[in-house]
Design a protein around this motif. Sequence first.
Motif, PDB file in Angstrom:
ATOM      1  N   LEU B 346      -5.264  53.016  45.380  1.00  0.00           N
ATOM      2  CA  LEU B 346      -5.517  53.906  46.516  1.00  0.00           C
ATOM      3  C   LEU B 346      -5.797  55.323  46.034  1.00  0.00           C
ATOM      4  O   LEU B 346      -6.673  56.003  46.539  1.00  0.00           O
ATOM      5  CB  LEU B 346      -4.324  53.913  47.477  1.00  0.00           C
ATOM      6  N   GLY B 347      -5.025  55.761  45.034  1.00  0.00           N
ATOM      7  CA  GLY B 347      -5.210  57.112  44.519  1.00  0.00           C
ATOM      8  C   GLY B 347      -6.590  57.322  43.934  1.00  0.00           C
ATOM      9  O   GLY B 347      -7.138  58.418  43.968  1.00  0.00           O
ATOM     10  N   SER B 348      -7.165  56.246  43.412  1.00  0.00           N
ATOM     11  CA  SER B 348      -8.475  56.395  42.775  1.00  0.00           C
ATOM     12  C   SER B 348      -9.541  56.775  43.782  1.00  0.00           C
ATOM     13  O   SER B 348     -10.578  57.332  43.429  1.00  0.00           O
ATOM     14  CB  SER B 348      -8.868  55.102  42.063  1.00  0.00           C
ATOM     15  N   GLU B 349      -9.308  56.485  45.070  1.00  0.00           N
ATOM     16  CA  GLU B 349     -10.292  56.846  46.089  1.00  0.00           C
ATOM     17  C   GLU B 349     -10.558  58.354  46.074  1.00  0.00           C
ATOM     18  O   GLU B 349     -11.659  58.811  46.341  1.00  0.00           O
ATOM     19  CB  GLU B 349      -9.798  56.432  47.482  1.00  0.00           C
ATOM     20  N   PHE B 350      -9.508  59.114  45.750  1.00  0.00           N
ATOM     21  CA  PHE B 350      -9.662  60.565  45.676  1.00  0.00           C
ATOM     22  C   PHE B 350     -10.704  60.943  44.639  1.00  0.00           C
ATOM     23  O   PHE B 350     -11.542  61.808  44.854  1.00  0.00           O
ATOM     24  CB  PHE B 350      -8.311  61.200  45.338  1.00  0.00           C
ATOM     25  N   PHE B 351     -10.641  60.249  43.490  1.00  0.00           N
ATOM     26  CA  PHE B 351     -11.559  60.611  42.407  1.00  0.00           C
ATOM     27  C   PHE B 351     -12.960  60.093  42.658  1.00  0.00           C
ATOM     28  O   PHE B 351     -13.906  60.484  41.988  1.00  0.00           O
ATOM     29  CB  PHE B 351     -11.026  60.087  41.071  1.00  0.00           C
ATOM     30  N   ILE B 352     -13.094  59.178  43.625  1.00  0.00           N
ATOM     31  CA  ILE B 352     -14.438  58.743  43.984  1.00  0.00           C
ATOM     32  C   ILE B 352     -15.088  59.814  44.849  1.00  0.00           C
ATOM     33  O   ILE B 352     -16.268  60.081  44.754  1.00  0.00           O
ATOM     34  CB  ILE B 352     -14.365  57.383  44.712  1.00  0.00           C
ATOM     35  N   ARG B 353     -14.285  60.477  45.674  1.00  0.00           N
ATOM     36  CA  ARG B 353     -14.853  61.475  46.579  1.00  0.00           C
ATOM     37  C   ARG B 353     -14.901  62.880  45.961  1.00  0.00           C
ATOM     38  O   ARG B 353     -15.726  63.683  46.321  1.00  0.00           O
ATOM     39  CB  ARG B 353     -14.075  61.502  47.883  1.00  0.00           C
ATOM     40  N   TYR B 354     -13.960  63.175  45.067  1.00  0.00           N
ATOM     41  CA  TYR B 354     -13.919  64.522  44.508  1.00  0.00           C
ATOM     42  C   TYR B 354     -13.865  64.455  42.997  1.00  0.00           C
ATOM     43  O   TYR B 354     -13.531  63.443  42.419  1.00  0.00           O
ATOM     44  CB  TYR B 354     -12.660  65.260  44.997  1.00  0.00           C
ATOM     45  N   ARG B 355     -14.194  65.571  42.380  1.00  0.00           N
ATOM     46  CA  ARG B 355     -13.943  65.655  40.956  1.00  0.00           C
ATOM     47  C   ARG B 355     -13.249  66.974  40.678  1.00  0.00           C
ATOM     48  O   ARG B 355     -13.323  67.915  41.473  1.00  0.00           O
ATOM     49  CB  ARG B 355     -15.239  65.527  40.160  1.00  0.00           C
ATOM     50  N   LEU B 356     -12.577  67.024  39.552  1.00  0.00           N
ATOM     51  CA  LEU B 356     -11.877  68.242  39.187  1.00  0.00           C
ATOM     52  C   LEU B 356     -12.716  69.005  38.174  1.00  0.00           C
ATOM     53  O   LEU B 356     -13.280  68.423  37.260  1.00  0.00           O
ATOM     54  CB  LEU B 356     -10.514  67.906  38.566  1.00  0.00           C
ATOM     55  N   VAL B 357     -12.793  70.306  38.375  1.00  0.00           N
ATOM     56  CA  VAL B 357     -13.479  71.151  37.409  1.00  0.00           C
ATOM     57  C   VAL B 357     -12.421  72.031  36.773  1.00  0.00           C
ATOM     58  O   VAL B 357     -11.683  72.723  37.471  1.00  0.00           O
ATOM     59  CB  VAL B 357     -14.543  72.022  38.094  1.00  0.00           C
ATOM     60  N   PHE B 358     -12.331  71.969  35.463  1.00  0.00           N
ATOM     61  CA  PHE B 358     -11.317  72.750  34.775  1.00  0.00           C
ATOM     62  C   PHE B 358     -11.914  74.028  34.218  1.00  0.00           C
ATOM     63  O   PHE B 358     -13.096  74.097  33.918  1.00  0.00           O
ATOM     64  CB  PHE B 358     -10.689  71.936  33.634  1.00  0.00           C
ATOM     65  N   GLY B 359     -11.060  75.002  34.075  1.00  0.00           N
ATOM     66  CA  GLY B 359     -11.436  76.202  33.343  1.00  0.00           C
ATOM     67  C   GLY B 359     -12.219  77.201  34.150  1.00  0.00           C
ATOM     68  O   GLY B 359     -12.082  77.293  35.359  1.00  0.00           O
ATOM     69  N   GLY B 360     -13.044  77.948  33.473  1.00  0.00           N
ATOM     70  CA  GLY B 360     -13.651  79.172  33.982  1.00  0.00           C
ATOM     71  C   GLY B 360     -14.585  78.971  35.150  1.00  0.00           C
ATOM     72  O   GLY B 360     -14.949  77.872  35.519  1.00  0.00           O
ATOM     73  N   THR B 361     -14.974  80.091  35.715  1.00  0.00           N
ATOM     74  CA  THR B 361     -15.858  80.051  36.867  1.00  0.00           C
ATOM     75  C   THR B 361     -17.152  80.764  36.525  1.00  0.00           C
ATOM     76  O   THR B 361     -17.742  81.407  37.372  1.00  0.00           O
ATOM     77  CB  THR B 361     -15.199  80.755  38.056  1.00  0.00           C
ATOM     78  N   LYS B 362     -17.562  80.659  35.307  1.00  0.00           N
ATOM     79  CA  LYS B 362     -18.813  81.325  34.936  1.00  0.00           C
ATOM     80  C   LYS B 362     -19.981  80.681  35.666  1.00  0.00           C
ATOM     81  O   LYS B 362     -20.028  79.474  35.843  1.00  0.00           O
ATOM     82  CB  LYS B 362     -19.026  81.220  33.425  1.00  0.00           C
ATOM     83  N   GLY B 363     -20.890  81.544  36.072  1.00  0.00           N
ATOM     84  CA  GLY B 363     -22.017  81.082  36.853  1.00  0.00           C
ATOM     85  C   GLY B 363     -22.771  79.943  36.208  1.00  0.00           C
ATOM     86  O   GLY B 363     -23.188  79.005  36.861  1.00  0.00           O
ATOM     87  N   LYS B 364     -22.912  80.020  34.898  1.00  0.00           N
ATOM     88  CA  LYS B 364     -23.687  79.022  34.187  1.00  0.00           C
ATOM     89  C   LYS B 364     -23.117  77.621  34.414  1.00  0.00           C
ATOM     90  O   LYS B 364     -23.810  76.703  34.776  1.00  0.00           O
ATOM     91  CB  LYS B 364     -23.632  79.331  32.685  1.00  0.00           C
ATOM     92  N   GLU B 365     -21.796  77.566  34.218  1.00  0.00           N
ATOM     93  CA  GLU B 365     -21.168  76.254  34.327  1.00  0.00           C
ATOM     94  C   GLU B 365     -21.259  75.721  35.758  1.00  0.00           C
ATOM     95  O   GLU B 365     -21.517  74.556  35.984  1.00  0.00           O
ATOM     96  CB  GLU B 365     -19.707  76.367  33.903  1.00  0.00           C
ATOM     97  N   ALA B 366     -21.059  76.650  36.694  1.00  0.00           N
ATOM     98  CA  ALA B 366     -21.077  76.235  38.087  1.00  0.00           C
ATOM     99  C   ALA B 366     -22.457  75.745  38.508  1.00  0.00           C
ATOM    100  O   ALA B 366     -22.590  74.858  39.322  1.00  0.00           O
ATOM    101  CB  ALA B 366     -20.641  77.399  38.979  1.00  0.00           C
ATOM    102  N   LEU B 367     -23.467  76.335  37.898  1.00  0.00           N
ATOM    103  CA  LEU B 367     -24.823  75.963  38.275  1.00  0.00           C
ATOM    104  C   LEU B 367     -25.236  74.607  37.733  1.00  0.00           C
ATOM    105  O   LEU B 367     -26.191  74.015  38.201  1.00  0.00           O
ATOM    106  CB  LEU B 367     -25.812  77.016  37.762  1.00  0.00           C
ATOM    107  N   ARG B 368     -24.510  74.146  36.742  1.00  0.00           N
ATOM    108  CA  ARG B 368     -24.920  72.935  36.060  1.00  0.00           C
ATOM    109  C   ARG B 368     -25.036  71.756  37.005  1.00  0.00           C
ATOM    110  O   ARG B 368     -24.203  71.594  37.880  1.00  0.00           O
ATOM    111  CB  ARG B 368     -23.923  72.611  34.953  1.00  0.00           C
TER     112      ARG B 368
END
Lengths: 517, 368
Positions: B346-368
Motif C-alpha cells: 500500500l505504501g508503494s502507491e505513494f511512490f507511484i504518484r510522487y517522487r522525492l527530490v533531495f538536496g538543493g533548489t538550484k534552478g538548473k536541477e529543478a528545470l531538469r
Amino acid sequence: MNNAVEFRNITKIFYKVVANKDISMQVHAGEILSLLGENGSGKTTLMNMLSGIYYPDGGEIYVNGKKADIRSPGDAYALGIGMVHQHFKLIDVFTAVENIALVMDRSSRFNLKQVYEKAREICSRYDFQIDLNQKVYRMSVSQKQTLEIIKVLFQGASILILDEPTAVLTPQETEKLFKVLRIMRDEGKTVIIITHKLHEVMEISDRVAILRKGIYVGSVRTAETNESMLTEMMVGEKVSLNIDRPLTDEKHLRLSVRDLNVVNPEGIPVLQDLCFDVFSGEILGVAGISGNGQKELLETIAGLVKPRTGSSIIYYPDDDRDSTAQELIGKDPKTIRDMGIHLSFVPEDRLGMGLVGNMGMIDNMMLKSYTRGTGPIADRKAPKRLAVQIRDRLHVVTPSVTAPVRTLSGGNVQKVLVGREIAAAPSVLMTAYAVRGLDINTSYTIYHLLNEQKQRGVAIIYVGEDLDVLLELCDRILVLCGGKFNGVVRAERTTKEELGLLMTKMADDSKEGGKKA
Amino acid sequence: MKNSHSGREPIARIVKRGEPSFRLKVVVRACAVLLALLLDAGFIYFVTGLNPVDVYVTMFNGTFGTLMRFQWALRDFASLLLIGVALAPAFKMRFWNTGAEGQVLMGGLASAFVMIRFGGIVPSGLLFTMMLLMSVAAGALWGVIPAFFKAHFSTNETLFTLMMNYVAIQIVASCVTVWRGQASGLGKLNTKTKAGWFPQIWGQRSTINVILVVVFVFAMFLYLRYSKHGYEISVVGESQNTARYAGIHVGKVIIRTMILSGALCGLTGFLIVAGRDQTISVNTAGGDGFTAIIVAWLAKFNTFYMALISFLLIFLNKGAGEIASAYNLNSYAADIIEGIILFCILGSEFFIRYRLVFGGTKGKEALR
C-alpha cells in the motif's frame, strides 16, 4: 530608488509546467505596481512565493535589500508582507474581529478588546465602513475584501499584495478601493495589484510589470504607456480591442418571463417578480453584482430550479404566435429537451456543472446525448465525432479527446463547453460569465461565437460582470438589483456609471437593495 | 552567505509525478514486495528465530500446498470478490456503501429461511430459484433503504449503511435462536435431504460460486464502462450538479444503483449459504463486507484489479493461518508478517504518484 522587493532568477515548476521561469524584477518602495498578465501567465504563482505559500524551485528573493528565505506565510508576515487572496481566507462563522484576531502574534496575550480597538483605529484611518462585530457570512463580497485588507494592515504589513481585487466589485466599490490604495501609497506602503483589466491598470498604478507565459516581459511606467501597448506586451501580438455588435433584421419573441419568483433552499427570496422578454437574434445582457439572482435566473429557465407558483416562462418556437407557445415552468431539463426545445446553457461553474472534470471530451459530449438510441449501451461514436470536430474548429489544445478536461487550461475548458452547447443548434443560448478567467484571444473567440449564433437567430442571454464588455456586446441589458428587476436599458444609449448605479440602487426607492449578498 | 542559505533549505521535497508509466508501476510494486520480504525476513529471523525461507514456503503452501487448499482459497476469494464487485457501482457513484456485511447477511438469511421452510417440499430447481430470488430481494431491500433516505432527505449514507449492519446482525441472531430451538447451535441445514446445497463440481460445492463470480467480474466491468446506466453512475459520482444539468434524475440513479449493489450482496449471501456454509450465522459474511471496501478502494473500482487484490488478501490470510499453525506461532506474529507485506504494497502507491527530490533548489536541477 529603494527596492521593496527584488526577485532574482525566480523559477517555479509544477510537475512539467514551468509557471515562472527565471524571473528577475523589482518592486520599488512606495509605489503601486500592477502585475499584468493573462491567466496562466504566472502572476499569482510569483506572488504566492512572496507571501510564503510556495517555495521557489530556483532563484532568490530580496526584501528591503536583504535576502529573504520565505518558507511560510508566517515568515512573510514577519517581513511585513501581506496578501489578499482572490478567494478570501476567512472563517464564515466568526465575526470580523475574531477573524482579525487569528493573525495576531502568537506570543502576545489573546485580548479581543485590544484587537477590536486596534482594528477600529485602522478603519477610521482608511475610512473603512465595516461593522467589526458582524459575522463574516452576513457580509457582502466587498465587505469581506475590506476585512481581508484590515487583516493585512493589522499585521503591520508594509508590502501589500492584492490578487484580482476588483473582480467582484462594482465600479463604485472599485473606486473606493482605489482611494484606499492611494492613501496607503502616500503613507509609504508598497502595493502590488494583480489584474488583467487594462483600464484599471491605467487608473491606479504607477508602474506596470508584465508576465507572459511565466516569463517576465518587462515593466513600463504607467504614464508612458497605453492600453493597446500593454495588450501587445501581454499577448505578444497586436489585438484589436473592439467587440462587434452585428445588426440582425428579424427579431421575434422567443422567451417571455412573467412574475418570476424564486426562493432559495434557506427560504430567502432570490428573485422577485421578474418580468422581461428575450427576442431571437439579440443578445440580452444581464448585469448585477454577483450573487444577485443571476445564477438562479438562468437555472430556473434551464429547468434546474423550481420557482414559486404563479411564475411563468413561455417559450415561442417560431414566431410570437400564442398557438405554439409552451410553458417551461415545472419541466426538468430532460423533459424540455424531449419537447424538442433546444435550450443551451453555459453555466458559471464550468467543471462543477457544465462538464465533468474527470472525464474526457468525448464523455463530456455525451452529457447531452447519451440517452439517444435504444438499448442499454451508450453510443460513443457520434460524441467522438463531435469532440474531434469541436477540437479542430475551436482549436482546443488537448493531448487527446479522452484526456480529462480538468487538465486543460480554463480557456480550453470553456471552448469545449461552449462548443458542445452551440453544436446542439440551440434556439435559446444562456451563458453565465462566459469569459471569466479567459485570456484576451479566447474571450474574443467566445464573443465571435455568440455573435455568430445571434445572426443565426438564436436568443442569447449573456450574464456578465465586465460592464465594458456588456456595453459593447449586448443589444439590451437587464439590470438585477437584490434579485429584483431594475430596468432594461439599450446598450448603445447607456453608460457604465448608469449601469453601476442601477446595480446598487433600486430605481424607485433609495434603499441599498443591491448590497445584500 | 552561500553557506548560511543552503543550510535552511528543505532536505527533501515531494514532487508529483504525471501519469505514471506501466513500467514504473510494475517496478515500484516489485520493489515493495521485495522490501516487504526482506523486512519480514528480519522479523522472522530475529524475533521468532525461524528460517525465513521455510516460513515463506509454508506461507505459499497456505494457498498452493494442496488442491483442496487451493479450492478453499478460491472459495473465500469468490465471496470477497463478489462483494467487492457489488460495491463497485455504489462506490463509483461516490455512495459509500459500508453496509455490505448486513446486505450479505440478509441475503443469506433469506436463503436459509427458504431452505428451512421449503427444503424437501418443493423440487430442487424451484427451491434454488426461490432462494436466489429471496436473497436478491432481501439484499436489495437492505441496500435501498439508505438509498431512499439519501435521495429524499440527503442523509449520510456512510453512517446509515453502517448502522444497517448491526440491525441485520441482530435479526440474524434472533432467527438463529428461534430456529435452533433447544439445540446448542443451528448446525448445517437440511443435512438429510441436502436440499438447497449446491452440487459438488470437481469435489467442491463452491465451484459454482467461483464460476459465477468470474461472470460478474466481466459483467460489472462492461456495465460500468459501456452502458447508459454506467455513464449515469459516473456522472452522478463526479458531480450531482452536472448530473442535474444534464437532465439525469439523481435520486433515481442513486436508488437504482443501490438496489443493484444490495442485490449483488444478497446474491453473495445466497452463494455462501448454498455453496459454502449450508447454514446461517452472524459470521456468515465474516467481515468480508468490510474487507471488500478495502478491495474496492484499492482497485479504484476496476473489477479486474479487484480480482488481483482479493486474491492477494486471501493468499496472505491463508498464508498467515498456515504459518501460525505449522510453527505453533502466536497468531499475532503471523499477523505482523501479513501486515508488513500489506504496508509495503500500500505504501508503494505513494511512490507511484510522487517522487522525492533531495538536496538543493538550484534552478538548473529543478528545470531538469
